[in-house]
Design a protein around this motif. Sequence first.
Motif, PDB file in Angstrom:
ATOM      1  N   MET A   1       3.520  11.530   4.015  1.00  0.00           N
ATOM      2  CA  MET A   1       3.589  11.250   2.570  1.00  0.00           C
ATOM      3  C   MET A   1       4.222   9.885   2.316  1.00  0.00           C
ATOM      4  O   MET A   1       3.831   9.142   1.421  1.00  0.00           O
ATOM      5  N   CYS A   2       5.219   9.573   3.158  1.00  0.00           N
ATOM      6  CA  CYS A   2       5.893   8.278   3.006  1.00  0.00           C
ATOM      7  C   CYS A   2       4.925   7.137   3.290  1.00  0.00           C
ATOM      8  O   CYS A   2       4.914   6.121   2.603  1.00  0.00           O
ATOM      9  N   ARG A   3       4.081   7.326   4.335  1.00  0.00           N
ATOM     10  CA  ARG A   3       3.109   6.286   4.658  1.00  0.00           C
ATOM     11  C   ARG A   3       2.111   6.082   3.534  1.00  0.00           C
ATOM     12  O   ARG A   3       1.726   4.958   3.211  1.00  0.00           O
ATOM     13  N   ILE A   4       1.674   7.202   2.931  1.00  0.00           N
ATOM     14  CA  ILE A   4       0.724   7.098   1.815  1.00  0.00           C
ATOM     15  C   ILE A   4       1.347   6.341   0.650  1.00  0.00           C
ATOM     16  O   ILE A   4       0.723   5.482   0.025  1.00  0.00           O
ATOM     17  N   SER A   5       2.619   6.634   0.358  1.00  0.00           N
ATOM     18  CA  SER A   5       3.299   5.959  -0.753  1.00  0.00           C
ATOM     19  C   SER A   5       3.427   4.470  -0.475  1.00  0.00           C
ATOM     20  O   SER A   5       3.206   3.628  -1.354  1.00  0.00           O
ATOM     21  N   LEU A   6       3.806   4.121   0.764  1.00  0.00           N
ATOM     22  CA  LEU A   6       3.933   2.707   1.109  1.00  0.00           C
ATOM     23  C   LEU A   6       2.592   1.993   1.029  1.00  0.00           C
ATOM     24  O   LEU A   6       2.507   0.843   0.590  1.00  0.00           O
ATOM     25  N   THR A   7       1.536   2.675   1.465  1.00  0.00           N
ATOM     26  CA  THR A   7       0.194   2.077   1.397  1.00  0.00           C
ATOM     27  C   THR A   7      -0.219   1.816  -0.042  1.00  0.00           C
ATOM     28  O   THR A   7      -0.735   0.749  -0.383  1.00  0.00           O
ATOM     29  N   LEU A   8      -0.009   2.818  -0.925  1.00  0.00           N
ATOM     30  CA  LEU A   8      -0.347   2.645  -2.336  1.00  0.00           C
ATOM     31  C   LEU A   8       0.464   1.521  -2.959  1.00  0.00           C
ATOM     32  O   LEU A   8      -0.055   0.724  -3.746  1.00  0.00           O
ATOM     33  N   LEU A   9       1.762   1.425  -2.595  1.00  0.00           N
ATOM     34  CA  LEU A   9       2.603   0.360  -3.127  1.00  0.00           C
ATOM     35  C   LEU A   9       2.111  -1.003  -2.682  1.00  0.00           C
ATOM     36  O   LEU A   9       2.076  -1.959  -3.469  1.00  0.00           O
ATOM     37  N   ALA A  10       1.698  -1.095  -1.404  1.00  0.00           N
ATOM     38  CA  ALA A  10       1.181  -2.374  -0.903  1.00  0.00           C
ATOM     39  C   ALA A  10      -0.107  -2.757  -1.612  1.00  0.00           C
ATOM     40  O   ALA A  10      -0.324  -3.929  -1.951  1.00  0.00           O
ATOM     41  N   VAL A  11      -0.994  -1.761  -1.839  1.00  0.00           N
ATOM     42  CA  VAL A  11      -2.263  -2.040  -2.523  1.00  0.00           C
ATOM     43  C   VAL A  11      -2.009  -2.524  -3.944  1.00  0.00           C
ATOM     44  O   VAL A  11      -2.612  -3.493  -4.423  1.00  0.00           O
ATOM     45  N   VAL A  12      -1.083  -1.848  -4.655  1.00  0.00           N
ATOM     46  CA  VAL A  12      -0.774  -2.248  -6.036  1.00  0.00           C
ATOM     47  C   VAL A  12      -0.160  -3.633  -6.075  1.00  0.00           C
ATOM     48  O   VAL A  12      -0.500  -4.472  -6.919  1.00  0.00           O
ATOM     49  N   LEU A 351      -8.755   6.456  -6.405  1.00  0.00           N
ATOM     50  CA  LEU A 351      -7.573   7.286  -6.196  1.00  0.00           C
ATOM     51  C   LEU A 351      -7.892   8.759  -6.426  1.00  0.00           C
ATOM     52  O   LEU A 351      -7.453   9.630  -5.653  1.00  0.00           O
ATOM     53  N   ILE A 352      -8.680   9.048  -7.493  1.00  0.00           N
ATOM     54  CA  ILE A 352      -9.068  10.437  -7.740  1.00  0.00           C
ATOM     55  C   ILE A 352      -9.886  10.985  -6.570  1.00  0.00           C
ATOM     56  O   ILE A 352      -9.682  12.116  -6.117  1.00  0.00           O
ATOM     57  N   GLY A 353     -10.812  10.183  -6.071  1.00  0.00           N
ATOM     58  CA  GLY A 353     -11.610  10.627  -4.938  1.00  0.00           C
ATOM     59  C   GLY A 353     -10.766  10.883  -3.707  1.00  0.00           C
ATOM     60  O   GLY A 353     -10.991  11.856  -2.971  1.00  0.00           O
ATOM     61  N   LYS A 354      -9.762  10.028  -3.480  1.00  0.00           N
ATOM     62  CA  LYS A 354      -8.885  10.233  -2.332  1.00  0.00           C
ATOM     63  C   LYS A 354      -8.108  11.546  -2.454  1.00  0.00           C
ATOM     64  O   LYS A 354      -7.996  12.320  -1.498  1.00  0.00           O
ATOM     65  N   TRP A 355      -7.551  11.781  -3.654  1.00  0.00           N
ATOM     66  CA  TRP A 355      -6.775  13.011  -3.835  1.00  0.00           C
ATOM     67  C   TRP A 355      -7.676  14.235  -3.727  1.00  0.00           C
ATOM     68  O   TRP A 355      -7.274  15.266  -3.165  1.00  0.00           O
ATOM     69  N   LEU A 356      -8.889  14.149  -4.267  1.00  0.00           N
ATOM     70  CA  LEU A 356      -9.809  15.274  -4.108  1.00  0.00           C
ATOM     71  C   LEU A 356     -10.171  15.484  -2.643  1.00  0.00           C
ATOM     72  O   LEU A 356     -10.304  16.619  -2.167  1.00  0.00           O
ATOM     73  N   GLY A 357     -10.320  14.391  -1.921  1.00  0.00           N
ATOM     74  CA  GLY A 357     -10.595  14.508  -0.498  1.00  0.00           C
ATOM     75  C   GLY A 357      -9.444  15.158   0.250  1.00  0.00           C
ATOM     76  O   GLY A 357      -9.644  16.022   1.110  1.00  0.00           O
ATOM     77  N   PHE A 358      -8.206  14.729  -0.090  1.00  0.00           N
ATOM     78  CA  PHE A 358      -7.037  15.348   0.544  1.00  0.00           C
ATOM     79  C   PHE A 358      -6.952  16.831   0.203  1.00  0.00           C
ATOM     80  O   PHE A 358      -6.659  17.671   1.061  1.00  0.00           O
ATOM     81  N   ALA A 359      -7.207  17.152  -1.092  1.00  0.00           N
ATOM     82  CA  ALA A 359      -7.132  18.556  -1.504  1.00  0.00           C
ATOM     83  C   ALA A 359      -8.201  19.385  -0.803  1.00  0.00           C
ATOM     84  O   ALA A 359      -7.941  20.494  -0.321  1.00  0.00           O
ATOM     85  N   GLY A 360      -9.434  18.854  -0.725  1.00  0.00           N
ATOM     86  CA  GLY A 360     -10.501  19.584  -0.040  1.00  0.00           C
ATOM     87  C   GLY A 360     -10.209  19.763   1.444  1.00  0.00           C
ATOM     88  O   GLY A 360     -10.429  20.834   2.012  1.00  0.00           O
ATOM     89  N   ILE A 365      -8.382  23.458   5.783  1.00  0.00           N
ATOM     90  CA  ILE A 365      -7.483  23.791   6.900  1.00  0.00           C
ATOM     91  C   ILE A 365      -6.659  25.041   6.599  1.00  0.00           C
ATOM     92  O   ILE A 365      -6.460  25.909   7.450  1.00  0.00           O
ATOM     93  N   VAL A 366      -6.176  25.174   5.360  1.00  0.00           N
ATOM     94  CA  VAL A 366      -5.237  26.258   5.025  1.00  0.00           C
ATOM     95  C   VAL A 366      -5.955  27.591   4.859  1.00  0.00           C
ATOM     96  O   VAL A 366      -5.453  28.631   5.328  1.00  0.00           O
TER      97      VAL A 366
END
Length: 416
Positions: A1-12, A351-360, A365-366
């Motif tokens: 999660m930390c890596r995702i946050s850092l990546t989003l921060l770098a992109v922004v 971003l919406i597509g990424k979150w939907l991909g993560f959720a799917g 898996i779960v």
Amino acid sequence: MCRISLTLLAVVSLGTAIHANEDSTDRVLRASCRVFAGNARGSGVIFDADEDNYHVLTNAHVVGRVGNRVSLEFEHSGYRSRPIAGRVVRSHIARTTSIDLAIVELPRSAFPGPMPVVPLAEVGFKDDSPTVLTCGAQGGAAVSLQRGHIVRQTRGLIYYKPEALPGRSGSPLFNDDGSRVIGLVAWRTGDGHGLAMNAAAVRSFVHGEVAEVETALPDDAIPLWQSSTMLVLVTSEGCRPCELQKQAIPDDVRYQTFDIEYVNEKGYRVESTPTFMVFVDRKLQEQRSGLLRGDRLRAFLNRWGFGDDDAEPDDSEPSDDFNPWTNKRRWERGQIRDRIDEAKDRFTWWLIGKWLGFAGGGAAIVFPWLFFIYRALRKLRSSDNDGCPANKPPSRRRSPKRPRKPTATRQRKAKR
């Protein structure tokens, strides 16, 4: 999660830096202009403004003496303004010294909205970056942006690359982020450098202290007077692309045609046809081989002032909603802002597509694990119930029937 946050921060952060750079580029292009004074053409920049007027800085050899009437053209979002009349309010030129400056005054009422102003660098202004920006109408074409670097500086002068070409007389020299005017172009050198007056010389001229900053020009300084530009098309016998090239050239473009053998005899190296050659003051400035059509041909002709690159719509289409010169609602919105909004929309959907991909992916898996755990718990529960007699389910076998006791009704039926 930390890596995702850092990546989003770098992109922004990267997107913010890119948008800021695009905003500064759009700002210096809008502040720069083409200057027309009779047969002379040059460039200029809005460097100051008061309540009623804008003030444009340019070269004196372009606009002439004080009181002359000149025309200026600006661009916004790819649309060019109609010629705006201005008046020369200050002018000074000395052919052998490093001062060739003039100020043109324009009324604010000639513009649909506020224009960007890029001020002169103040006393003590420091910018360690050698990168510079320059905007000018090369060959009388549309205003274009060039990125270069400072080679060296002397008292009152800046040597920079790339070389300044005719039509860039009066082109402003900006610092790296386009926030200040650090010089004004007026000459070029014999060794291929552009030569500009620095901000101190320009500032002294604005304050009326010209005599204190006049210095002698270097011997190799070449004035950027409006020069004669000639377009040559090199062809060969039986060349089908050459015929196609002639058909693609607009009728209003004047050019000369020479055979490749004749051109090579004159000392030029042309290996294929068709080939365009551009001469400025009888000196070869550019050579372009291959068949040019459509946008590539227009861009080449516009660069040297041979084409009509007017992006303004015709009078028959005055209701163009995207033209900021006729639609004031579009004045504060330029190409850069539209691109920023479009990029925001694309980023949101990404971003919406990424979150939907993560959720799917998470659900994929779960859910199998949840189903496996559910089956395991149920099996465990059934095995526990088999070991306790009290929890055994009742038997489904029927008990043997018992004889029924005779009733009075049954006894009467039996006697009969």
